[in-house]
Write a protein that holds these residues in place. Structure first.
Motif, PDB file in Angstrom:
ATOM      1  N   GLY A 226     -15.911  86.849 -54.227  1.00  0.00           N
ATOM      2  CA  GLY A 226     -14.898  87.889 -54.094  1.00  0.00           C
ATOM      3  C   GLY A 226     -15.523  89.265 -54.033  1.00  0.00           C
ATOM      4  N   ARG A 227     -14.712  90.231 -54.394  1.00  0.00           N
ATOM      5  CA  ARG A 227     -15.146  91.625 -54.323  1.00  0.00           C
ATOM      6  C   ARG A 227     -16.407  91.885 -55.158  1.00  0.00           C
ATOM      7  N   GLY A 228     -16.622  91.079 -56.184  1.00  0.00           N
ATOM      8  CA  GLY A 228     -17.776  91.269 -57.050  1.00  0.00           C
ATOM      9  C   GLY A 228     -19.117  91.047 -56.377  1.00  0.00           C
ATOM     10  N   ILE A 229     -19.116  90.502 -55.163  1.00  0.00           N
ATOM     11  CA  ILE A 229     -20.385  90.308 -54.444  1.00  0.00           C
ATOM     12  C   ILE A 229     -20.956  91.644 -53.971  1.00  0.00           C
ATOM     13  N   GLN A 230     -20.081  92.668 -53.928  1.00  0.00           N
ATOM     14  CA  GLN A 230     -20.427  94.075 -53.695  1.00  0.00           C
ATOM     15  C   GLN A 230     -20.776  94.430 -52.251  1.00  0.00           C
ATOM     16  N   GLU A 231     -21.646  93.683 -51.600  1.00  0.00           N
ATOM     17  CA  GLU A 231     -22.016  94.018 -50.228  1.00  0.00           C
ATOM     18  C   GLU A 231     -22.425  92.760 -49.462  1.00  0.00           C
ATOM     19  N   GLN A 232     -22.413  92.867 -48.148  1.00  0.00           N
ATOM     20  CA  GLN A 232     -22.625  91.701 -47.292  1.00  0.00           C
ATOM     21  C   GLN A 232     -23.989  91.049 -47.508  1.00  0.00           C
ATOM     22  N   ASP A 233     -24.988  91.839 -47.723  1.00  0.00           N
ATOM     23  CA  ASP A 233     -26.334  91.281 -47.901  1.00  0.00           C
ATOM     24  C   ASP A 233     -26.416  90.359 -49.110  1.00  0.00           C
ATOM     25  N   PRO A 276     -10.725  71.186 -53.654  1.00  0.00           N
ATOM     26  CA  PRO A 276     -12.044  70.715 -54.063  1.00  0.00           C
ATOM     27  C   PRO A 276     -12.000  70.050 -55.432  1.00  0.00           C
ATOM     28  N   LYS A 277     -13.042  69.308 -55.753  1.00  0.00           N
ATOM     29  CA  LYS A 277     -13.158  68.750 -57.092  1.00  0.00           C
ATOM     30  C   LYS A 277     -13.679  69.814 -58.065  1.00  0.00           C
ATOM     31  N   VAL A 278     -14.566  70.674 -57.556  1.00  0.00           N
ATOM     32  CA  VAL A 278     -15.141  71.762 -58.366  1.00  0.00           C
ATOM     33  C   VAL A 278     -15.059  73.055 -57.567  1.00  0.00           C
ATOM     34  N   TYR A 279     -14.648  74.128 -58.231  1.00  0.00           N
ATOM     35  CA  TYR A 279     -14.493  75.424 -57.576  1.00  0.00           C
ATOM     36  C   TYR A 279     -15.174  76.488 -58.418  1.00  0.00           C
ATOM     37  N   LEU A 280     -16.206  77.119 -57.873  1.00  0.00           N
ATOM     38  CA  LEU A 280     -16.890  78.223 -58.542  1.00  0.00           C
ATOM     39  C   LEU A 280     -16.333  79.530 -58.008  1.00  0.00           C
ATOM     40  N   ALA A 281     -15.641  80.279 -58.859  1.00  0.00           N
ATOM     41  CA  ALA A 281     -15.065  81.561 -58.467  1.00  0.00           C
ATOM     42  C   ALA A 281     -16.007  82.663 -58.931  1.00  0.00           C
ATOM     43  N   CYS A 282     -16.701  83.263 -58.000  1.00  0.00           N
ATOM     44  CA  CYS A 282     -17.751  84.241 -58.328  1.00  0.00           C
ATOM     45  C   CYS A 282     -17.298  85.644 -57.959  1.00  0.00           C
ATOM     46  N   GLY A 283     -17.056  86.467 -58.980  1.00  0.00           N
ATOM     47  CA  GLY A 283     -16.623  87.836 -58.714  1.00  0.00           C
ATOM     48  C   GLY A 283     -15.225  87.908 -58.149  1.00  0.00           C
ATOM     49  N   ILE A 284     -14.384  86.940 -58.505  1.00  0.00           N
ATOM     50  CA  ILE A 284     -12.993  86.892 -58.052  1.00  0.00           C
ATOM     51  C   ILE A 284     -12.094  87.188 -59.240  1.00  0.00           C
ATOM     52  N   SER A 285     -11.177  88.150 -59.094  1.00  0.00           N
ATOM     53  CA  SER A 285     -10.350  88.587 -60.221  1.00  0.00           C
ATOM     54  C   SER A 285      -9.346  87.528 -60.653  1.00  0.00           C
ATOM     55  N   GLY A 286      -8.770  86.817 -59.672  1.00  0.00           N
ATOM     56  CA  GLY A 286      -7.801  85.774 -60.018  1.00  0.00           C
ATOM     57  C   GLY A 286      -6.368  86.142 -59.711  1.00  0.00           C
ATOM     58  N   ILE A 301     -14.681  76.980 -62.419  1.00  0.00           N
ATOM     59  CA  ILE A 301     -15.699  77.740 -63.151  1.00  0.00           C
ATOM     60  C   ILE A 301     -15.621  79.188 -62.674  1.00  0.00           C
ATOM     61  N   ALA A 302     -15.354  80.105 -63.588  1.00  0.00           N
ATOM     62  CA  ALA A 302     -15.212  81.515 -63.232  1.00  0.00           C
ATOM     63  C   ALA A 302     -16.406  82.313 -63.735  1.00  0.00           C
ATOM     64  N   ILE A 303     -16.959  83.131 -62.846  1.00  0.00           N
ATOM     65  CA  ILE A 303     -18.077  84.020 -63.195  1.00  0.00           C
ATOM     66  C   ILE A 303     -17.645  85.436 -62.855  1.00  0.00           C
ATOM     67  N   ASN A 304     -17.513  86.277 -63.871  1.00  0.00           N
ATOM     68  CA  ASN A 304     -17.025  87.631 -63.652  1.00  0.00           C
ATOM     69  C   ASN A 304     -17.526  88.515 -64.789  1.00  0.00           C
ATOM     70  N   LYS A 305     -17.935  89.720 -64.473  1.00  0.00           N
ATOM     71  CA  LYS A 305     -18.458  90.598 -65.524  1.00  0.00           C
ATOM     72  C   LYS A 305     -17.352  91.292 -66.305  1.00  0.00           C
TER      73      LYS A 305
END
Length: 342
Positions: A226-233, A276-286, A301-305
């Protein structure tokens, strides 16, 4: 007070929210047996009713040729014709439910509570519900007088499906035995109670989205950014993790709006619906628009700062961390485990 669940279906199969609405109904009245309402026409309606009868002890079939295609104006008229005044009606908080529910509440003279994520207490005619505002950043506690009935839209995924109603014993045991028979005796045909249906708009058809390089709807494991990835690179960091896990990268809408990934990779109400059976939400607010695209109760699985991110309220595992620092570590561990397994 009777509780009804409006069941959405496609190609004769009830949506995953059918079981979730049942769980929400039990929070309103644990002793009551919620009634499923299924509208449509032809063989698809019959198949959807038969499938719903395996989950609900009573199913109301509302058939009409005008209901062959989804049109909230027509469905609203049909539901008003069969649902008794003073009832509680639940439906998913998705595009169709958002279109159907407000007018239905007006026609029934009932309270309207949208986007419910929790039902805390029901005492007599007082219903206490929790809904979210500002993209899920604020939880609002709503008290509604439901003495004249209520229409609630329930956020998909907010209530854990507890399995088919018959599994809970009592009337359900009998309903399961009946439902297995060819006649499905717990399906009540209410079609005759519906008069002429007229709408100011008409359904034209569906336009299939363009196929992308990868079909995320068929993937058992998704690494979603999500938005938490910050930039395309930085997307390369997620791609490395996906490769290590044997997964595919998907995303939320902000990533597509920024043109960092194609529309075919988007999960949500304006993107793809995935199971999916497993979903990793990385930088996604929800936000609910994103979570509504998740079906089948995947292991999330949620990963968010941000420790207050709404995604943590529905996640099975939550990691409070900067994904740009955490994902490379996770990738390395995944690679080590694959090497060990060999």
């Amino acid at each position: 007070m009777r509780v009804f669940a409006y069941i959405e279906h496609k190609a004769g199969a009830p949506d995953d929210t059918a079981a979730e609405l049942q769980a929400a109904a039990k929070r309103i009245d644990a002793a009551a047996a919620p009634v499923a309402i299924v509208t449509g026409a032809g063989a698809e309606l019959d198949a959807a009713c038969a499938a719903a009868a395996e989950m609900y002890s009573e199913v109301w079939k509302v058939g009409n040729s005008a209901l062959e295609y989804p049109n909230a104006e027509l469905v609203r008229q049909a539901v008003v014709a069969v649902v008794p005044r003073g009832s509680v009606v639940l439906m998913p908080h998705d595009h169709f439910g958002i279109d159907l529910a407000p007018g239905l509440a007006v026609k029934l003279g009932a309270a309207y509570v949208p986007d419910v994520v929790a039902i805390e207490v029901v005492a007599g005619t007082e219903l206490k519900a929790v809904r979210q505002e500002f993209g899920g950043q604020v939880s609002t506690h709503v008290v509604a007088d439901i003495s004249a009935g209520a229409v609630l839209t329930v956020r998909p995924g907010a209530f854990q499906a507890g399995g088919a109603y018959p599994a809970e014993g009592g009337r359900g045991t009998e309903a399961r035995e009946v439902a297995r028979g060819p006649s499905h005796a717990n399906i009540l045909d209410k079609s005759a109670e519906v008069g002429a249906l007229v709408a100011k708009r008409r359904y034209l058809g569906r336009i299939a989205a363009e196929a992308g390089d990868v079909d995320i709807t068929r993937q058992p494991l998704l690494v979603s950014i999500g938005r938490g990835i910050q930039e395309q690179d930085n997307i390369a960091i997620a791609e490395e993790l996906a490769e290590a896990l044997g997964a595919v990268v998907s995303c939320s809408r902000p990533v597509v709006d920024a043109k960092w990934l194609p529309k075919s990779r988007q999960v949500g109400t304006s993107g793809k619906t995935v199971k999916p059976k497993v979903y990793l939400a990385c930088g996604i607010s929800g936000a609910f628009q994103h979570l509504a695209g998740l079906k089948g109760n995947p292991f999330l699985i949620a990963i968010n700062k941000n420790p207050k991110a709404p995604i943590f309220q529905v996640a099975d595992v939550g990691v409070v961390a900067d994904l740009l620092e955490f994902l490379p570590v996770l990738t390395e561990k995944a690679r080590e485990m694959r090497l060990t397994a060999k």
